[in-house]
Every structure is written in structure tokens, then in C-alpha cells.
Design an enzyme around this catalytic site. Structure first.
Site, PDB file in Angstrom:
ATOM      1  N   SER A 274       9.872   8.139  46.332  1.00 48.49           N
ATOM      2  CA  SER A 274       9.398   6.869  46.392  1.00 48.49           C
ATOM      3  C   SER A 274       9.992   5.818  47.204  1.00 48.49           C
ATOM      4  O   SER A 274      11.090   6.163  47.583  1.00 48.49           O
ATOM      5  CB  SER A 274       9.268   6.354  44.907  1.00 48.49           C
ATOM      6  OG  SER A 274       8.899   4.882  44.781  1.00 48.49           O
TER       7      SER A 274
ATOM      8  N   TYR B 182      13.067   4.153  36.560  1.00 48.58           N
ATOM      9  CA  TYR B 182      12.430   4.768  37.478  1.00 48.58           C
ATOM     10  C   TYR B 182      12.829   4.939  38.920  1.00 48.58           C
ATOM     11  O   TYR B 182      12.831   6.086  39.722  1.00 48.58           O
ATOM     12  CB  TYR B 182      10.934   4.347  37.395  1.00 48.58           C
ATOM     13  CG  TYR B 182      10.158   4.836  38.548  1.00 48.58           C
ATOM     14  CD1 TYR B 182       9.372   5.935  38.420  1.00 48.58           C
ATOM     15  CD2 TYR B 182       9.912   4.435  39.952  1.00 48.58           C
ATOM     16  CE1 TYR B 182       8.435   6.661  39.194  1.00 48.58           C
ATOM     17  CE2 TYR B 182       9.100   4.886  40.903  1.00 48.58           C
ATOM     18  CZ  TYR B 182       8.295   6.047  40.545  1.00 48.58           C
ATOM     19  OH  TYR B 182       7.611   6.642  41.238  1.00 48.58           O
TER      20      TYR B 182
END
Length: 247
Positions: A138, A151
Site C-alpha cells: 500500500s 494496517y
């Protein structure tokens, strides 16, 4: 990475980026196996597509991962590409003591899951022609979003792990990192309509164009994610983290 004639396993293939990658790679002439928790969602992904298969997989369960790997190799011995896409995102409040269930679940799914599945398949992949492992990280691996700390940490760790994996597998298995920006999927409820995020179609179009480059870039970085990926290099990290967390 060869883009046709592969047998590809994509985790998290029941929705979002995983589902679209599965459709695009299948359309290029690959056999595609999608894996995930929800059988109904997987069946929707493969519906009407000959040469696309589904297998249920719980990325939190190491025994399930090992069993899935054995079944995959028995049913699809030509498997030569693994795309570790499955992941979850949870909001967390770090200002007070809390139940750490979400944080632990995030680490297990986003980091230990890909490590375990890669480990279960790596001996096979290392002996396959045109083998590749693609880890989906990400842009938040490089500039964190404060309300999703675990995350972001899990994706930063997977980025680092991918670098080591690439070095150790050099000459045996191609290792690629796909780092999306914010994309309009349901990774988090409501995200599919969030302004400022890339539409899923826009992201997939640009990502697939990068996959088709020869040689394939070691990092698949669409334009919208590059300011995050290179914020520290470009001496823009403080501004990037402030802007990201002001959204």
C-alpha cells in the site's frame, strides 16, 4: 513477469482489487485460481469464466494455509504465480487501552498470511518456469494514516519482507510489489464512494499497463501513489503525512 500462459493464485479474489486482477489476468490467457473466505463471493468472481477456479482459504489459519497449498499443487501442478492480495483494514484509537483483537487480526492476515502462504508454495515455485510472487502492499506503507496504524505497519513490514524475498530468490523467482494508493473498494465501509480515491477501473488499467512493461517493474506504482512512495526520498515526508492525515 510473463502476463499470459501462467497459472496464477490470487488471494482476496472475491472482491475489489483481487477480483479485478483475476478478471484481467484471465482475459490475457491465464488460468486463474481465486482464494478467499467467502465461497459465494469467489463463485461470483469465476461465474461464466472457463479456466478460472475458486478455493476457500482462511488466511488467519496456518493449518488451513498448509492444506490449501497441498490441494492447489495437486489440482494445479502448473501453478507458477502467487499474488498475495488478501488484507483487512481496521480503524484504531491509540489514545486509550483497548482490546487488541483487531490489531492482532490485521497482523496475522496482512503479514503472517502472505509469509505463510509463500513459505508453503516457495519450493514448488522455485522449480517452475517464469515463476513470480506479487505482494500487494500500500502507499500507506510509506506514509502512514494515523487512524489505521496496524494496517500501515503491516504493509510497511510486508514491503520490507518483499525486499528480502526478492534478494534471496534472485534468479529463481521474480518478486514484484504492487503498492496501491487509496482505491474505491470496500476495504473499509464507504471507501468505494470516497472522493479523491482512484476508481477501481482507473487503478486496474494503469496497474495492468505496468505489469505488461518489459521488464516488469520491481514495484508497480501507479501515478497517484508515487508521492507517498517517494515522499521521504524527495524530502517531502512531513508535508505528505500532514496532508494525508488532514483528509
Amino acid at each position: 513477469m510473463k502476463t499470459a500462459g501462467n497459472t496464477i493464485l490470487i488471494t482476496g479474489g472475491g472482491s475489489g482489487i483481487g477480483r479485478e486482477l483475476a478478471a484481467r489476468f484471465h482475459a490475457l490467457g491465464n488460468t486463474v485460481i481465486v482464494a478467499g473466505r467467502r465461497k459465494e463471493a469467489l463463485e461470483q468472481t469465476i461465474a461464466g469464466r472457463e479456466g478460472m477456479h475458486a478455493i476457500t482459504l482462511d488466511m488467519e489459519n496456518p493449518q488451513a494455509i498448509a492444506a490449501c497449498a497441498r490441494q492447489l499443487l495437486a489440482d494445479h501442478p502448473s501453478l507458477n504465480v502467487l499474488i498475495n492480495n488478501a488484507g483487512i483494514l481496521r480503524r484504531e484509537d491509540l489514545t486509550r487501552p483497548r482490546d487488541l483483537h483487531d490489531a492482532e487480526k490485521t497482523i496475522v492476515t496482512n503479514l503472517l498470511g502472505p509469509i505463510r502462504l509463500t513459505n508453503a508454495l516457495i519450493d514448488h515455485l522455485a522449480h517452475q518456469p517464469d515463476a513470480a510472487v506479487v505482494n500487494v502492499t500500500s502507499g500507506l506503507a510509506f506514509v502512514p494514516l494515523s487512524w489505521a496504524p496496524t494496517y500501515c505497519a503491516s504493509k510497511a513490514a510486508l514491503h520490507s519482507y518483499t525486499l528480502s524475498l526478492r534478494e534471496q530468490l534472485k534468479g529463481k523467482v521474480e518478486v514484484i510489489e504492487l503498492a496501491p494508493p487509496g482505491v474505491q473498494t470496500e476495504l473499509e465501509p464507504g471507501q468505494s464512494g470516497r472522493e479523491g480515491f482512484m476508481t477501481l477501473d482507473e487503478f486496474i488499467e494503469e496497474a495492468m499497463a505496468l505489469f505488461s512493461e518489459k521488464p516488469t517493474p520491481a514495484e508497480i506504482l501507479v501515478r497517484q501513489v508515487r508521492p507517498l512512495r517517494w515522499a521521504e526520498r524527495d524530502d517531502n515526508f512531513d508535508q505528505a503525512i500532514e496532508a494525508l492525515n488532514a483528509l
